[in-house]
Design a protein around this motif. Structure first.
Motif, PDB file in Angstrom:
ATOM      1  N   SER A  50      40.256  38.464 -29.803  1.00 16.35           N
ATOM      2  CA  SER A  50      39.350  39.453 -28.848  1.00 16.35           C
ATOM      3  C   SER A  50      38.403  39.838 -29.413  1.00 16.35           C
ATOM      4  O   SER A  50      37.349  40.256 -27.901  1.00 16.35           O
ATOM      5  CB  SER A  50      40.084  40.877 -29.533  1.00 16.35           C
ATOM      6  N   ARG A  51      37.613  38.986 -29.931  1.00 16.33           N
ATOM      7  CA  ARG A  51      36.156  40.008 -30.527  1.00 16.33           C
ATOM      8  C   ARG A  51      35.375  38.431 -29.967  1.00 16.33           C
ATOM      9  O   ARG A  51      33.882  39.003 -29.279  1.00 16.33           O
ATOM     10  CB  ARG A  51      36.305  39.294 -32.202  1.00 16.33           C
ATOM     11  N   LEU A  52      36.037  37.382 -29.742  1.00 18.20           N
ATOM     12  CA  LEU A  52      35.104  36.512 -28.683  1.00 18.20           C
ATOM     13  C   LEU A  52      34.551  36.817 -27.569  1.00 18.20           C
ATOM     14  O   LEU A  52      33.777  36.565 -26.703  1.00 18.20           O
ATOM     15  CB  LEU A  52      35.544  35.471 -29.169  1.00 18.20           C
ATOM     16  N   ALA A  53      35.788  37.875 -26.804  1.00 14.40           N
ATOM     17  CA  ALA A  53      35.912  38.232 -25.207  1.00 14.40           C
ATOM     18  C   ALA A  53      35.097  39.219 -25.498  1.00 14.40           C
ATOM     19  O   ALA A  53      34.364  39.217 -24.738  1.00 14.40           O
ATOM     20  CB  ALA A  53      37.823  38.065 -25.180  1.00 14.40           C
ATOM     21  N   GLN A  54      34.906  40.114 -26.874  1.00 17.35           N
ATOM     22  CA  GLN A  54      34.196  41.174 -26.769  1.00 17.35           C
ATOM     23  C   GLN A  54      32.900  40.757 -26.643  1.00 17.35           C
ATOM     24  O   GLN A  54      31.890  41.336 -25.921  1.00 17.35           O
ATOM     25  CB  GLN A  54      34.590  42.236 -27.873  1.00 17.35           C
ATOM     26  N   GLU A  55      32.509  39.766 -26.927  1.00 23.83           N
ATOM     27  CA  GLU A  55      30.912  39.311 -27.154  1.00 23.83           C
ATOM     28  C   GLU A  55      30.558  38.415 -25.714  1.00 23.83           C
ATOM     29  O   GLU A  55      29.714  37.558 -25.985  1.00 23.83           O
ATOM     30  CB  GLU A  55      31.123  38.724 -28.738  1.00 23.83           C
ATOM     31  N   GLY A  56      31.505  38.397 -24.545  1.00 25.41           N
ATOM     32  CA  GLY A  56      31.029  37.439 -23.630  1.00 25.41           C
ATOM     33  C   GLY A  56      31.836  35.918 -23.809  1.00 25.41           C
ATOM     34  O   GLY A  56      31.548  35.270 -23.115  1.00 25.41           O
ATOM     35  N   ILE A  57      32.978  36.101 -24.692  1.00 27.05           N
ATOM     36  CA  ILE A  57      33.245  34.415 -24.897  1.00 27.05           C
ATOM     37  C   ILE A  57      34.938  34.400 -23.668  1.00 27.05           C
ATOM     38  O   ILE A  57      35.023  34.728 -24.178  1.00 27.05           O
ATOM     39  CB  ILE A  57      33.106  34.258 -25.907  1.00 27.05           C
ATOM     40  N   THR A  58      34.698  34.243 -22.188  1.00 26.70           N
ATOM     41  CA  THR A  58      35.402  33.874 -21.023  1.00 26.70           C
ATOM     42  C   THR A  58      36.506  33.098 -21.553  1.00 26.70           C
ATOM     43  O   THR A  58      37.957  32.794 -21.324  1.00 26.70           O
ATOM     44  CB  THR A  58      35.791  33.559 -20.285  1.00 26.70           C
ATOM     45  N   SER A  59      36.098  31.293 -22.731  1.00 21.90           N
ATOM     46  CA  SER A  59      37.673  30.807 -23.266  1.00 21.90           C
ATOM     47  C   SER A  59      38.599  31.391 -24.089  1.00 21.90           C
ATOM     48  O   SER A  59      37.966  32.063 -24.832  1.00 21.90           O
ATOM     49  CB  SER A  59      36.764  29.100 -23.039  1.00 21.90           C
ATOM     50  N   PRO A  60      39.024  30.992 -23.730  1.00 22.03           N
ATOM     51  CA  PRO A  60      40.183  31.410 -24.213  1.00 22.03           C
ATOM     52  C   PRO A  60      40.171  31.081 -26.096  1.00 22.03           C
ATOM     53  O   PRO A  60      40.104  29.690 -25.989  1.00 22.03           O
ATOM     54  CB  PRO A  60      42.085  30.920 -24.642  1.00 22.03           C
ATOM     55  N   LYS A  61      40.377  31.234 -27.313  1.00 19.22           N
ATOM     56  CA  LYS A  61      39.910  30.470 -28.767  1.00 19.22           C
ATOM     57  C   LYS A  61      39.885  29.341 -29.106  1.00 19.22           C
ATOM     58  O   LYS A  61      39.242  27.980 -28.926  1.00 19.22           O
ATOM     59  CB  LYS A  61      40.123  31.320 -29.458  1.00 19.22           C
ATOM     60  N   PRO A  62      41.532  28.897 -28.866  1.00 15.33           N
ATOM     61  CA  PRO A  62      42.115  27.447 -28.811  1.00 15.33           C
ATOM     62  C   PRO A  62      40.801  26.566 -27.629  1.00 15.33           C
ATOM     63  O   PRO A  62      40.351  25.526 -28.467  1.00 15.33           O
ATOM     64  CB  PRO A  62      42.668  27.285 -28.609  1.00 15.33           C
TER      65      PRO A  62
END
Length: 238
Positions: free
Chosen positions: A12-24
């Motif tokens: 979720s933190r990556l998504a909030q910072e603009g990373i659209t890919s799921p973490k894996p």
């Protein structure tokens, strides 16, 4: 030796910072996190790799299905949303009760050459019967809530601490364990515990002989800025 990957977090933190890919599927140096671990584990004698991802990660599920169908990696995976990493490990434990294994989360970044030496050390320890587990640790602290690891002079682990006056090591999230640890995990689940750090404490409380293995650095990809840190680290930059 088996390997296990917990890839069930939402990122979720990556998504909030603009990373659209799921973490894996986030790329570091042009390679997806999940693919990097699968490649490294195969290079270190994996008899099987088991993975869990959550039910919302359709792209991750599809990616794992493609790898499984390809047939070049002995992959088993489960798609299930769990309330914690400990519960994710519990779901994977059905495949981990008959052979030593190394488990990490999908965003664990380490140098491949260090990891290979770690695996060799783990194999020696369990073959000789000197220990029941070898836990990756590091003196590099770049974590919001680190888990400190106390050891004696022979790197035998004496405790896992939330706070430490003079920390030397923290947990790197790399767990080399024997099937005996699954009994401890079952006890944690039955008691309603959920944090991996409590599982590690329970291993010590149950009398398992754990040793620490120092890595120079272990990084996690929790924020967008961590991707650049990881890429610089893997390129050998300070």
């Amino acid at each position: 030796m088996k390997y296990a990957i917990i890839a069930a977090g939402e990122g979720s933190r990556l998504a909030q910072e603009g990373i659209t890919s799921p973490k894996p599927l986030v790329e570091v140096n042009g390679e997806r996190l999940i693919d990097r671990l699968l490649r490294v584990f195969m290079a270190n004698g994996a008899s099987e790799v088991v993975v869990i991802c959550n039910e919302q990660m359709t792209a991750v599920r599809n990616h794992l299905e493609t790898i499984s169908q390809r047939g070049d990696i002995p992959l088993k995976f489960i798609v299930k949303s769990t309330p914690s990493s400990m519960h994710s490990m519990w779901e994977l434990s059905r495949w981990l009760d008959n052979e030593p294994f190394v488990l990490t989360t999908v965003d664990t970044i380490f140098r491949e050459e260090e990891f290979s030496v770690y695996v060799e050390a783990f194999q020696r320890l369990i073959t000789s019967g000197e220990a029941d587990g070898l836990m990756g640790v590091t003196d590099y602290i770049d974590d919001e809530k680190p888990l400190y690891v106390s050891t004696d002079d022979d790197l035998r682990i004496t405790g896992f601490l939330d706070a430490c006056d003079a920390p030397k090591y923290i947990s790197g999230g790399i767990y080399g364990l024997t099937p005996q640890s699954i009994t401890t995990l079952r006890g944690c689940i039955e008691r309603g515990e959920s944090r991996m750090r409590n599982f590690q404490r329970a291993l010590v409380a149950d009398g398992l002989r754990l040793k620490a293995y120092p890595f120079s650095k272990v990084l996690d990809i929790d924020h967008a800025s961590d991707i650049q840190k990881a890429e610089s680290f893997l390129r050998g930059e300070r």
